[in-house]
Design a protein around this motif. Structure first.
Motif, PDB file in Angstrom:
ATOM      1  N   UNK A  90       0.864  -1.185   0.000  1.00  0.00           N
ATOM      2  CA  UNK A  90       0.000   0.000   0.000  1.00  0.00           C
ATOM      3  C   UNK A  90       0.898   1.232   0.000  1.00  0.00           C
ATOM      4  N   UNK A  91       0.925   1.929  -1.131  1.00  0.00           N
ATOM      5  CA  UNK A  91       1.817   3.088  -1.250  1.00  0.00           C
ATOM      6  C   UNK A  91       1.188   4.244  -2.021  1.00  0.00           C
ATOM      7  N   UNK A  92      -0.048   4.088  -2.508  1.00  0.00           N
ATOM      8  CA  UNK A  92      -0.759   5.146  -3.222  1.00  0.00           C
ATOM      9  C   UNK A  92      -2.177   5.273  -2.674  1.00  0.00           C
ATOM     10  N   UNK A  93      -2.864   6.388  -2.936  1.00  0.00           N
ATOM     11  CA  UNK A  93      -4.263   6.475  -2.531  1.00  0.00           C
ATOM     12  C   UNK A  93      -5.118   5.351  -3.122  1.00  0.00           C
ATOM     13  N   UNK A  94      -4.838   4.943  -4.345  1.00  0.00           N
ATOM     14  CA  UNK A  94      -5.647   3.899  -4.982  1.00  0.00           C
ATOM     15  C   UNK A  94      -5.538   2.569  -4.257  1.00  0.00           C
ATOM     16  N   UNK A  95      -4.302   2.107  -3.966  1.00  0.00           N
ATOM     17  CA  UNK A  95      -4.237   0.816  -3.290  1.00  0.00           C
ATOM     18  C   UNK A  95      -4.572   0.919  -1.806  1.00  0.00           C
ATOM     19  N   UNK A  96      -4.499   2.124  -1.237  1.00  0.00           N
ATOM     20  CA  UNK A  96      -5.022   2.330   0.118  1.00  0.00           C
ATOM     21  C   UNK A  96      -6.529   2.078   0.149  1.00  0.00           C
ATOM     22  N   UNK A  97      -7.242   2.681  -0.791  1.00  0.00           N
ATOM     23  CA  UNK A  97      -8.695   2.528  -0.823  1.00  0.00           C
ATOM     24  C   UNK A  97      -9.101   1.112  -1.232  1.00  0.00           C
ATOM     25  N   UNK A  98      -8.300   0.471  -2.051  1.00  0.00           N
ATOM     26  CA  UNK A  98      -8.584  -0.921  -2.409  1.00  0.00           C
ATOM     27  C   UNK A  98      -8.551  -1.810  -1.169  1.00  0.00           C
ATOM     28  N   UNK A  99      -7.528  -1.633  -0.339  1.00  0.00           N
ATOM     29  CA  UNK A  99      -7.424  -2.452   0.868  1.00  0.00           C
ATOM     30  C   UNK A  99      -8.549  -2.121   1.840  1.00  0.00           C
ATOM     31  N   UNK A 100      -8.842  -0.846   1.989  1.00  0.00           N
ATOM     32  CA  UNK A 100      -9.914  -0.416   2.897  1.00  0.00           C
ATOM     33  C   UNK A 100     -11.258  -0.996   2.462  1.00  0.00           C
ATOM     34  N   UNK A 101     -11.543  -0.940   1.168  1.00  0.00           N
ATOM     35  CA  UNK A 101     -12.800  -1.482   0.649  1.00  0.00           C
ATOM     36  C   UNK A 101     -12.910  -2.981   0.914  1.00  0.00           C
ATOM     37  N   UNK A 102     -11.777  -3.674   0.835  1.00  0.00           N
ATOM     38  CA  UNK A 102     -11.793  -5.122   1.006  1.00  0.00           C
ATOM     39  C   UNK A 102     -11.812  -5.545   2.469  1.00  0.00           C
ATOM     40  N   UNK A 103     -11.275  -4.684   3.363  1.00  0.00           N
ATOM     41  CA  UNK A 103     -11.033  -5.123   4.743  1.00  0.00           C
ATOM     42  C   UNK A 103     -11.847  -4.400   5.801  1.00  0.00           C
ATOM     43  N   UNK A 149       0.352  14.601  -6.284  1.00  0.00           N
ATOM     44  CA  UNK A 149       0.124  15.858  -5.587  1.00  0.00           C
ATOM     45  C   UNK A 149      -0.508  15.547  -4.229  1.00  0.00           C
ATOM     46  N   UNK A 150       0.169  15.869  -3.112  1.00  0.00           N
ATOM     47  CA  UNK A 150      -0.395  15.546  -1.796  1.00  0.00           C
ATOM     48  C   UNK A 150      -1.768  16.161  -1.554  1.00  0.00           C
ATOM     49  N   UNK A 151      -2.002  17.347  -2.112  1.00  0.00           N
ATOM     50  CA  UNK A 151      -3.301  17.986  -1.908  1.00  0.00           C
ATOM     51  C   UNK A 151      -4.405  17.166  -2.548  1.00  0.00           C
ATOM     52  N   UNK A 152      -4.134  16.644  -3.743  1.00  0.00           N
ATOM     53  CA  UNK A 152      -5.128  15.786  -4.406  1.00  0.00           C
ATOM     54  C   UNK A 152      -5.267  14.454  -3.670  1.00  0.00           C
ATOM     55  N   UNK A 153      -4.162  13.943  -3.117  1.00  0.00           N
ATOM     56  CA  UNK A 153      -4.233  12.714  -2.323  1.00  0.00           C
ATOM     57  C   UNK A 153      -5.117  12.920  -1.092  1.00  0.00           C
ATOM     58  N   UNK A 154      -4.990  14.081  -0.453  1.00  0.00           N
ATOM     59  CA  UNK A 154      -5.839  14.402   0.697  1.00  0.00           C
ATOM     60  C   UNK A 154      -7.307  14.407   0.285  1.00  0.00           C
ATOM     61  N   UNK A 155      -7.602  14.976  -0.877  1.00  0.00           N
ATOM     62  CA  UNK A 155      -8.992  15.012  -1.349  1.00  0.00           C
ATOM     63  C   UNK A 155      -9.514  13.608  -1.641  1.00  0.00           C
ATOM     64  N   UNK A 156      -8.707  12.802  -2.321  1.00  0.00           N
ATOM     65  CA  UNK A 156      -9.127  11.448  -2.680  1.00  0.00           C
ATOM     66  C   UNK A 156      -9.430  10.626  -1.426  1.00  0.00           C
ATOM     67  N   UNK A 157      -8.509  10.658  -0.465  1.00  0.00           N
ATOM     68  CA  UNK A 157      -8.683   9.873   0.752  1.00  0.00           C
ATOM     69  C   UNK A 157      -9.687  10.522   1.708  1.00  0.00           C
ATOM     70  N   UNK A 158      -9.691  11.860   1.741  1.00  0.00           N
ATOM     71  CA  UNK A 158     -10.586  12.572   2.648  1.00  0.00           C
ATOM     72  C   UNK A 158     -12.047  12.364   2.319  1.00  0.00           C
TER      73      UNK A 158
END
Length: 322
Positions: free
Chosen positions: A175-188, A207-216
């Motif tokens: 888990x090293x990107x917003x995408x695979x973070x959300x993949x794991x969260x959705x599964x677990x 872009x960290x700001x966009x990462x904050x938006x995606x995860x936030x």
């Protein structure tokens, strides 16, 4: 929001001296290592779990300095293919979750881990390209056989203890990107979220700001590290983002860590803090110092000085203008 620090910086100082020092700098929260890569200089998990008097003294010392604990951190590779490495990491994670629950600390930080490429592997395998297709086969096996089953169990264990798990999005781990973070969260499950460090976004081209938006938007930011990074474009052109040059050879690296304000300007950090607030994160911004050009004291002090003016301390109660 509160300004905090990951106290691994001050592992050479006794616990009481560390608390005196960080509180004198205006720090409001501490993130404490319980073992693994951060070590346990200020938080011996076994002692605190098994000795109520030691636990009470520990809590009293923190409160007497007007500090809170933002997280307990046990960064390690609990999915390492070698049992002699994985099993102590798993045991430490479980103990840290139990201790966090006992202390009323809401977050435990760690890494997602990275498995090998088959049951009898000796080393982790971090696939970073979709072709040749062997890498896709490895990735599929890792997620289906290792990552999802393990973190589903830990999500449930954390929920039972009223604790959230903050996975640091870090290269070399699954888990090293917003995408695979959300993949794991959705599964677990929703106890799994991010310990988001913008420095690891910058070097990956995110872009960290966009990462904050995606995860936030998914309420998936459980903790936040304040660390900067700089891209050395000529070296990037030569080595690429997955640069294997030793961290100590800074002149040759494509990117390296800086203290807050020395990789990106104050406006960028103001935007980061404001976007965290916009997306509903109203917790601790925890300074992590890994700047190879500054001493711990200087780098930490400059990070505090650069963050204090951009921290959002008071939320709007009513929009009187609208």
């Amino acid at each position: 929001m509160k300004l905090g620090v990951f106290t691994v910086l001050f592992s050479d100082q006794p616990f009481a001296d560390m608390l005196d020092y960080v509180s004198s700098k205006g720090i409001e929260a501490v993130e404490l290592g319980t073992g693994g890569y951060p070590g346990d200089a200020h938080c011996n998990v076994d002692e605190l779990l098994n000795n109520d008097r030691a636990l009470q003294t520990f809590q009293r010392q923190i409160s007497e300095h007007n500090l809170t604990i933002s997280a307990l951190s046990c960064h390690a590779n609990a999915l390492h293919p070698r049992k002699e490495i994985a099993e102590p990491a798993i045991d430490l994670l479980d103990k840290t979750i139990r201790l966090a629950s006992k202390l009323g600390v809401s977050v435990v930080n760690t890494f997602s881990g990275c498995p090998g490429d088959h049951e009898h592997a000796l080393y982790p395998n971090w696939p970073v390209t979709p072709w040749p297709h062997d890498f896709q086969d490895i990735l599929k096996w890792q997620w289906e056989e290792k990552l999802i089953p393990f973190w589903k169990e830990k999500n449930n264990f954390a929920e039972e203890h009223n604790v959230k798990i903050g996975l640091e999005l870090h290269g070399g781990f699954s888990v090293h990107t917003p995408a695979n973070m959300l993949r794991l969260r959705d599964a677990c499950g929703d106890a799994i979220g991010a310990n988001l460090d913008p420095s690891h976004m910058w070097w990956q081209g995110i872009d960290p700001i966009e990462a904050i938006k995606i995860l936030g938007r998914e309420q998936a930011i459980h903790h936040f590290h304040a660390k900067d990074a700089i891209i050395d474009q000529p070296n990037m052109n030569r080595n690429g983002v997955t640069d294997m040059t030793d961290y100590a050879d800074m002149k040759s690296r494509a990117w390296y860590f800086r203290t807050v304000g020395f990789g990106h300007d104050t406006k960028t950090w103001a935007d980061i803090v404001s976007t965290l607030r916009l997306m509903g994160y109203d917790d601790v911004v925890s300074i992590e110092h890994e700047d190879g050009l500054m001493s711990i004291d200087e780098g930490f002090t400059k990070a505090v000085e650069n963050l204090k003016p951009v921290m959002v301390k008071e939320s709007v109660q009513e929009m009187w203008w609208a």
